[in-house]
Design an enzyme around this catalytic site. Structure first.
Site, PDB file in Angstrom:
ATOM      1  N   THR A  39       0.829  -1.219   0.000  1.00  0.00           N
ATOM      2  CA  THR A  39       0.000   0.000   0.000  1.00  0.00           C
ATOM      3  C   THR A  39       0.861   1.267   0.000  1.00  0.00           C
ATOM      4  O   THR A  39       0.726   2.124  -0.870  1.00  0.00           O
ATOM      5  CB  THR A  39      -0.906  -0.007   1.247  1.00  0.00           C
ATOM      6  OG1 THR A  39      -1.634  -1.228   1.251  1.00  0.00           O
ATOM      7  CG2 THR A  39      -1.869   1.158   1.251  1.00  0.00           C
ATOM      8  N   LYS A  43       7.967   1.790  12.411  1.00  0.00           N
ATOM      9  CA  LYS A  43       7.983   2.244  13.810  1.00  0.00           C
ATOM     10  C   LYS A  43       8.426   1.140  14.760  1.00  0.00           C
ATOM     11  O   LYS A  43       9.137   1.394  15.728  1.00  0.00           O
ATOM     12  CB  LYS A  43       6.601   2.759  14.208  1.00  0.00           C
ATOM     13  CG  LYS A  43       5.504   1.740  14.127  1.00  0.00           C
ATOM     14  CD  LYS A  43       4.290   2.186  13.365  1.00  0.00           C
ATOM     15  CE  LYS A  43       4.543   2.301  11.885  1.00  0.00           C
ATOM     16  NZ  LYS A  43       3.398   2.501  11.053  1.00  0.00           N
ATOM     17  N   VAL A  61       5.669   7.754  12.386  1.00  0.00           N
ATOM     18  CA  VAL A  61       4.773   8.247  13.442  1.00  0.00           C
ATOM     19  C   VAL A  61       3.679   9.112  12.827  1.00  0.00           C
ATOM     20  O   VAL A  61       3.962  10.109  12.163  1.00  0.00           O
ATOM     21  CB  VAL A  61       5.554   9.073  14.496  1.00  0.00           C
ATOM     22  CG1 VAL A  61       4.613   9.560  15.594  1.00  0.00           C
ATOM     23  CG2 VAL A  61       6.691   8.263  15.088  1.00  0.00           C
ATOM     24  N   GLY A  95     -12.180  -2.703   6.472  1.00  0.00           N
ATOM     25  CA  GLY A  95     -10.753  -2.553   6.160  1.00  0.00           C
ATOM     26  C   GLY A  95     -10.041  -1.543   7.055  1.00  0.00           C
ATOM     27  O   GLY A  95      -8.881  -1.208   6.804  1.00  0.00           O
ATOM     28  N   GLU A 127      -6.961  -4.655  10.815  1.00  0.00           N
ATOM     29  CA  GLU A 127      -6.332  -5.809  10.173  1.00  0.00           C
ATOM     30  C   GLU A 127      -7.037  -7.093  10.625  1.00  0.00           C
ATOM     31  O   GLU A 127      -7.695  -7.118  11.666  1.00  0.00           O
ATOM     32  CB  GLU A 127      -4.877  -5.910  10.631  1.00  0.00           C
ATOM     33  CG  GLU A 127      -4.128  -4.626  10.547  1.00  0.00           C
ATOM     34  CD  GLU A 127      -3.072  -4.648   9.472  1.00  0.00           C
ATOM     35  OE1 GLU A 127      -2.919  -5.673   8.798  1.00  0.00           O
ATOM     36  OE2 GLU A 127      -2.420  -3.615   9.299  1.00  0.00           O
ATOM     37  N   ASP A 145       1.200  -0.724  18.681  1.00  0.00           N
ATOM     38  CA  ASP A 145       1.564   0.202  17.593  1.00  0.00           C
ATOM     39  C   ASP A 145       1.697   1.626  18.143  1.00  0.00           C
ATOM     40  O   ASP A 145       2.675   2.334  17.848  1.00  0.00           O
ATOM     41  CB  ASP A 145       0.486   0.132  16.497  1.00  0.00           C
ATOM     42  CG  ASP A 145       0.704   1.159  15.406  1.00  0.00           C
ATOM     43  OD1 ASP A 145       1.615   0.971  14.589  1.00  0.00           O
ATOM     44  OD2 ASP A 145      -0.038   2.160  15.388  1.00  0.00           O
ATOM     45  N   LYS A 167       5.143   4.201  18.482  1.00  0.00           N
ATOM     46  CA  LYS A 167       5.201   5.607  18.048  1.00  0.00           C
ATOM     47  C   LYS A 167       5.515   6.530  19.241  1.00  0.00           C
ATOM     48  O   LYS A 167       6.300   7.470  19.115  1.00  0.00           O
ATOM     49  CB  LYS A 167       3.876   5.997  17.385  1.00  0.00           C
ATOM     50  CG  LYS A 167       3.626   5.206  16.092  1.00  0.00           C
ATOM     51  CD  LYS A 167       2.177   5.331  15.640  1.00  0.00           C
ATOM     52  CE  LYS A 167       1.888   4.514  14.394  1.00  0.00           C
ATOM     53  NZ  LYS A 167       0.465   4.395  14.092  1.00  0.00           N
ATOM     54  N   GLY A 179      -2.612   5.071   5.388  1.00  0.00           N
ATOM     55  CA  GLY A 179      -3.120   5.149   4.012  1.00  0.00           C
ATOM     56  C   GLY A 179      -1.982   5.370   3.027  1.00  0.00           C
ATOM     57  O   GLY A 179      -0.901   5.853   3.391  1.00  0.00           O
TER      58      GLY A 179
END
Ligand code: HSE
Length: 438
Positions: free
Chosen positions: A16, A108, A135, A190, A193, A204, A208, A305
Site C-alpha cells: 500500500t 515504527k 509516526v 478494512g 487488520e 503500535d 510511536k 493510508g
C-alpha cells in the site's frame, strides 16, 4: 538542474505505502525535483510478488525478489524500507547502512525496538536514517518536534497515534455498541487488520510514543519500559458515563518529562469533551505537544493510508537528497539531539505516574457505603473531583458509583482501589481509567 544526475532510490516492498510512494513520486516528479534540486527516481524495487509490482511501476524500473540485491547495488543512493517488522527489515536496514546507503523507513516497530543500534550504525557510517512516516503517517510530527520546536524544552506530548483504535472508539461512542462488535465492523470495512492485536492492544501506539519520547527529550529508545494498555477491555458503559461527566475516551500515547524521569505510556484516557483532541474522530490522528516557550501546539491529519504515508516518505527522500552531500555534522541529528548529548533518563514505572482517575464501582445501595469509599480515598490523600451515583433500578439493591479524582500518584490510587474492593458493600472489581486534562 536537468544536468544533475538523478538520485536513485531502491524501494523494498511495494504494498500500500510503497505503491503510494511510487504514484506520488511519479505524479509530482517535476515539483519534487524543483524542491529537491534534482530528480528523485525509483531505480529498483524488491518485492516478493514481482508480477504485482510490475502492474504498478514502469518498464524502466528494475524488479527483483531479492531485497539484499538492492541494498548492495552500487547505483542505489537511498534505500526505502517499507517491509515492516523487526527481522528481515532489520537485517536489510543494517546492510543498507553498512553499504553506505541512506535509509528512509516507515517502520515504527523496528525503530522503537532496535533504533539505538540502527542509529549508532548510521552515525558510524555517516548516513541518514529518516523516519517521518513512522509516526502518525502523513502528519509531519517528527519534523515539528525535531526542528520546528527545537528552541523549546518540550514538557509533554500526547497523541491519538493509532487510527484503528480511534475509529473503534468513535464508533463505540456514536452507536453505543460493544468493542467486539465494532471491531468486527472495522475489519469488514478494512479499518482493522485481520490480526488487529498490535493496534487494539496499544503496541503500535507504544512504538510511536517511544519514538516521540526519544526525539522530544533526547533520550534513547526505551520501548521495553513503556506501559501499554489497549482498548480491548474497554466497556461501552464507561464511554457513556464519561460522556455524562463531560469527557470522551481516547487511546492516547503520552510522553511526559518529570523531575525524576519520563512517563511513557499508552492507555485509554478520559479527556475533556471540549478539548480539540477529544474531537478527533474516525481514523484520524492528532498530536498535542507542549513546549516551554511555544505553549501547546496541535498537529492533525491522516495517520495511515497509501498517499498520506507516501507524503511523509517522500518528504524524507527530499530531505536526504538535499543533505546527503552535506558534512554529516551539519545534518539534523537522528534523535534531534547530538548523538553524544542523549541523556540516559529513566522511564518511570507506571506506579509513579501522576494523573487523575475515573473509578466505577458496583455497590450495595445502603447508608454508609459512599462514606466508607470517601474515607479510603481521603486516607490516601486522594481528592474527589466529581461523582455520579445512579439511582438503583426498581427492585434492585445495587447501583453504580462513578468518581473522578484529582491528580495523584498511581500507586496511591492502586492502594485505595484495593481497599475499596475489599469492602463487603462493593461488588467485584473497580473499573479504573486514567484522565488527563491536557
Ligand atoms: N495501524 C496503524 C493505525 C497505522 O491504525 O493507525 C500504521 O501505523
Amino acid at each position: 538542474m536537468s544536468q544533475i544526475k538523478p538520485v536513485n532510490a531502491g524501494l523494498l516492498g511495494i504494498g500500500t505505502v510503497g505503491g503510494g510512494t511510487y504514484t506520488v513520486l511519479t505524479r509530482n516528479a517535476a515539483e519534487i525535483a524543483r524542491r529537491a534540486g534534482r530528480e528523485i527516481r525509483i531505480a529498483a524495487v524488491a518485492d516478493r510478488n514481482i508480477e504485482h509490482a510490475r502492474t504498478i511501476v514502469g518498464a524502466d524500473v528494475r524488479l527483483t525478489s531479492d531485497a539484499f540485491e538492492v541494498v548492495r547495488d552500487p547505483e542505489i543512493d537511498i534505500v526505502i524500507e517499507l517491509i515492516g517488522g523487526y527481522t528481515v527489515a532489520k537485517d536489510l536496514v543494517l546492510a543498507a547502512i553498512e553499504n553506505g546507503k541512506h535509509v528512509v523507513t516507515a517502520n515504527k516497530a523496528l525503530l522503537a525496538v532496535h533504533g539505538n543500534e540502527i542509529f549508532a550504525a548510521a552515525h558510524r557510517r555517516d548516513v541518514m536514517v529518516a523516519f517521518e512516516a513512522a509516526v502518525a503517517g502523513g502528519i509531519p510530527i517528527i519534523k515539528a518536534l525535531r526542528e520546528g520546536l527545537s528552541a523549546n524544552r518540550i514538557q509533554w506530548v500526547a497523541g491519538i497515534i493509532n487510527g484503528t483504535t480511534n475509529f473503534i472508539l468513535s464508533e463505540m461512542r456514536d452507536k453505543g455498541l460493544p468493542f467486539a462488535e465494532v471491531l468486527r465492523e472495522a475489519q469488514r470495512l478494512g479499518y482493522a487488520e485481520a490480526d488487529p492485536t498490535f493496534d487494539i492492544e496499544g503496541v503500535d501506539a507504544a512504538h510511536k510514543a517511544t519514538i516521540i519520547s526519544a526525539i522530544a527529550f533526547g533520550i534513547p529508545m526505551q520501548f521495553d519500559k513503556a506501559y501499554i494498555e489497549g482498548i480491548s477491555r474497554l466497556e461501552s458503559i464507561d464511554i457513556g458515563y464519561a460522556e455524562q461527566l463531560g469527557y470522551r475516551i481516547k487511546l492516547l500515547g503520552i510522553a511526559r518529562r518529570r523531575a525524576q524521569g519520563v512517563e511513557l505510556r499508552v492507555h485509554p484516557t478520559l479527556v475533556p469533551a471540549k478539548c480539540l483532541l477529544a474531537n478527533v474522530e474516525g481514523a484520524m490522528n492528532a498530536v498535542l505537544a507542549q513546549g516551554d516557550a511555544v505553549g501547546a501546539t496541535l498537529y492533525y491529519g491522516k495517520g495511515a493510508g497509501a498517499e498520506p504515508t507516501a507524503s511523509a516518505v517522500i518528504a524524507d527522500l527530499i530531505d536526504v537528497t538535499r543533505l546527503h552531500t552535506a558534512d554529516p555534522e551539519h545534518r539534523v541529528p537522528h534523535l534531534a539531539f547530538q548523538p553524544g548529548q542523549l541523556r540516559d533518563v529513566p522511564v518511570l514505572p507506571i506506579g509513579e505516574t501522576v494523573t487523575s482517575y475515573y473509578l466505577r464501582m458496583r455497590v450495595l445501595d445502603k447508608s454508609g457505603v459512599l462514606a466508607d469509599i470517601a474515607r479510603i480515598l481521603a486516607d490516601g490523600d486522594i481528592s474527589i473531583d466529581a461523582m455520579i451515583q445512579k439511582e438503583a433500578g426498581e427492585g434492585e439493591s445495587q447501583t453504580d458509583i462513578i468518581l473522578l479524582t484529582h491528580r495523584t500518584v498511581e500507586k496511591n490510587a492502586d492502594a485505595a482501589i484495593a481497599r475499596i474492593e475489599a469492602l463487603d458493600t462493593v461488588q467485584g472489581k473497580v473499573t479504573r481509567l486514567r484522565l488527563e486534562l491536557l
